[in-house]
Design an enzyme around this catalytic site. Structure first.
Site, PDB file in Angstrom:
ATOM      1  N   TYR A  94      -2.296  -1.831  10.390  1.00 38.55           N
ATOM      2  CA  TYR A  94      -2.275  -1.890   8.921  1.00 38.55           C
ATOM      3  C   TYR A  94      -0.944  -1.353   8.396  1.00 38.55           C
ATOM      4  CZ  TYR A  94      -4.033  -1.223   4.116  1.00 38.55           C
ATOM      5  OH  TYR A  94      -4.209  -1.270   2.748  1.00 38.55           O
ATOM      6  N   SER A 113       0.864  -1.189   0.000  1.00 38.73           N
ATOM      7  CA  SER A 113       0.000   0.000   0.000  1.00 38.73           C
ATOM      8  C   SER A 113       0.896   1.234   0.000  1.00 38.73           C
ATOM      9  CB  SER A 113      -0.848  -0.019   1.276  1.00 38.73           C
ATOM     10  OG  SER A 113      -1.514   1.205   1.470  1.00 38.73           O
TER      11      SER A 113
END
Ligand code: NAD
Length: 264
Positions: free
Chosen positions: A159, A146
Site C-alpha cells: 500500500y 494517502s
C-alpha cells in the site's frame, strides 16, 4: 451547494463506497455528470447509482463494473465513460485496497494486486483520458494517494509503495501537462471514516484483544494528531475545490488532509 461543475463530466473510480462515493455525490450536487465505477454487492451499487443519480436530478448514475486490476479493463472503463458522458473532463483515480502483513510474510499476489489497483490503474486511466483533455484544453486529474504516500508505517508495504508511487506519477504528469490547461494533483488523506478504514479498527481490536473504541484511538488514530477521523465530506470538498474555478496554477501538489499527521 455552489454549482461550480455545471457542464463538466467526471469519472470517479471506486465510487460505490467511501471516499469515491462521497466525491461522486458532491460533484453531482455541484452540477457535474458523473460516472461511477467499483465492485461490491449489487444492492450497494444500485443504492450508490440512485444516490448520485438523484444528485444529478433523477434516475440512476451511469456505472462501470470494470475490475481495475487489469489494464485492458481500465481502458474499457474510460471508453465506457466517454460513451456515457460524451467526454471525460475530470478523472478521479480513487479505487484502492489494503492488506497488512510483515514484509517477509506479505503474499506475492497481494503485492501484485495492490500495485495494480492502487497505482497502475491510475497510470492506465490517465494515459487514456489525457489526449481528449489536452485537445479540449481543459482537464482535472485527481489521484487519491494517502498520508501513506508521504510517510510510512509498518506492515503495509505494498500500500505504502503504491501510494508513494501515486505521488511520483502525479508529479510527473503535472510537469508534462503544465501548459495544456490540464492539471494533475494528488490528495493525501489521513484516516478517513470509510468501510476500508473501519475494517482496520475491527482487525486491530481482534488482534490485540481490546475494544474497538480503544483500537480506534490507540492503534488506528495513533499517528493522527487530531485524534478524530477525517470525514469523507472533507476530502470531497477538497476534490471539488481542485476542479473549481481559478485553480489552473494548482498543479503537481500532494494535498494533505490528515489532521496534522504528516506535519509531525
Ligand atoms: P472503500 O473500501 O470504502 O472503497 C474502495 C472503492 O474501491 C470501492 O468502491 C471498491 O469497490 C473499489 N475497488 C476496489 N477494488 C477495485 C477494483 N479491482 N476495481 C474497481 N474498483 C475497485 O475505501 P476508501 O477508504 O473509500 O478508499 C478510497 C481510496 O482512498 C483508496 O485509494 C484508499 O487507499 C484511499 N485512502 C483511504 C483512507 C482511509 O482512511 N479510508 C486514507 C487515505 C487514503
Amino acid at each position: 451547494m455552489e454549482r461550480t461543475l455545471t457542464g463538466r463530466t467526471a469519472l470517479v473510480t471506486g465510487s460505490t463506497s467511501g471516499i469515491g462515493l462521497g466525491i461522486a455525490r458532491m460533484f453531482a450536487e455541484a452540477g457535474a455528470k458523473v460516472m461511477l465505477n467499483g465492485l461490491g454487492r449489487p444492492e450497494d451499487i444500485a443504492a450508490a447509482r440512485r444516490e448520485v443519480g438523484a444528485a444529478m436530478g433523477g434516475g440512476e448514475a451511469p456505472y462501470s463494473d470494470h475490475d481495475l486490476s487489469k489494464p485492458e479493463a481500465v481502458r474499457a472503463m474510460v471508453a465506457a465513460a466517454e460513451k456515457a458522458l460524451g467526454q471525460v473532463d475530470i478523472l478521479v483515480n480513487n479505487a484502492g485496497i489494503q492488506f497488512t502483513a510483515p514484509v517477509e510474510d506479505f503474499p506475492d499476489e497481494k503485492w501484485d494486486q495492490i500495485l495494480a489497483i492502487n497505482l497502475s490503474s491510475n497510470f492506465h486511466a490517465i494515459k487514456a483520458v489525457l489526449p481528449g483533455m489536452k485537445a479540449r484544453g481543459w482537464g482535472r486529474i485527481i489521484n487519491i494517494s494517502s498520508a501513506h504516500g508521504l510517510t510510512a508505517s509498518p506492515f503495509k508495504v505494498a500500500y505504502i509503495a503504491a501510494k508513494h508511487g501515486v505521488v511520483g506519477l502525479t508529479r510527473t504528469v503535472a510537469l508534462e501537462v503544465a501548459r495544456t490547461g490540464v492539471t494533475c494533483n494528488a490528495i493525501c488523506p489521513g484516516f478517513t471514516r470509510t468501510p476500508l478504514a473501519e475494517r482496520q479498527v475491527v482487525a486491530a481490536a481482534q488482534e490485540r484483544g481490546i475494544s474497538e473504541e480503544e483500537a480506534l484511538t490507540e492503534v488506528v488514530l495513533a499517528k493522527q494528531p487530531s485524534k478524530r477521523w477525517v470525514e469523507v465530506e472533507e476530502v470531497a470538498r477538497m476534490a471539488l475545490y481542485v476542479c473549481g474555478p481559478d485553480t489552473g496554477s494548482l498543479n503537481g501538489a500532494a494535498l494533505s488532509i490528515d489532521g496534522g499527521w504528516t506535519a509531525a
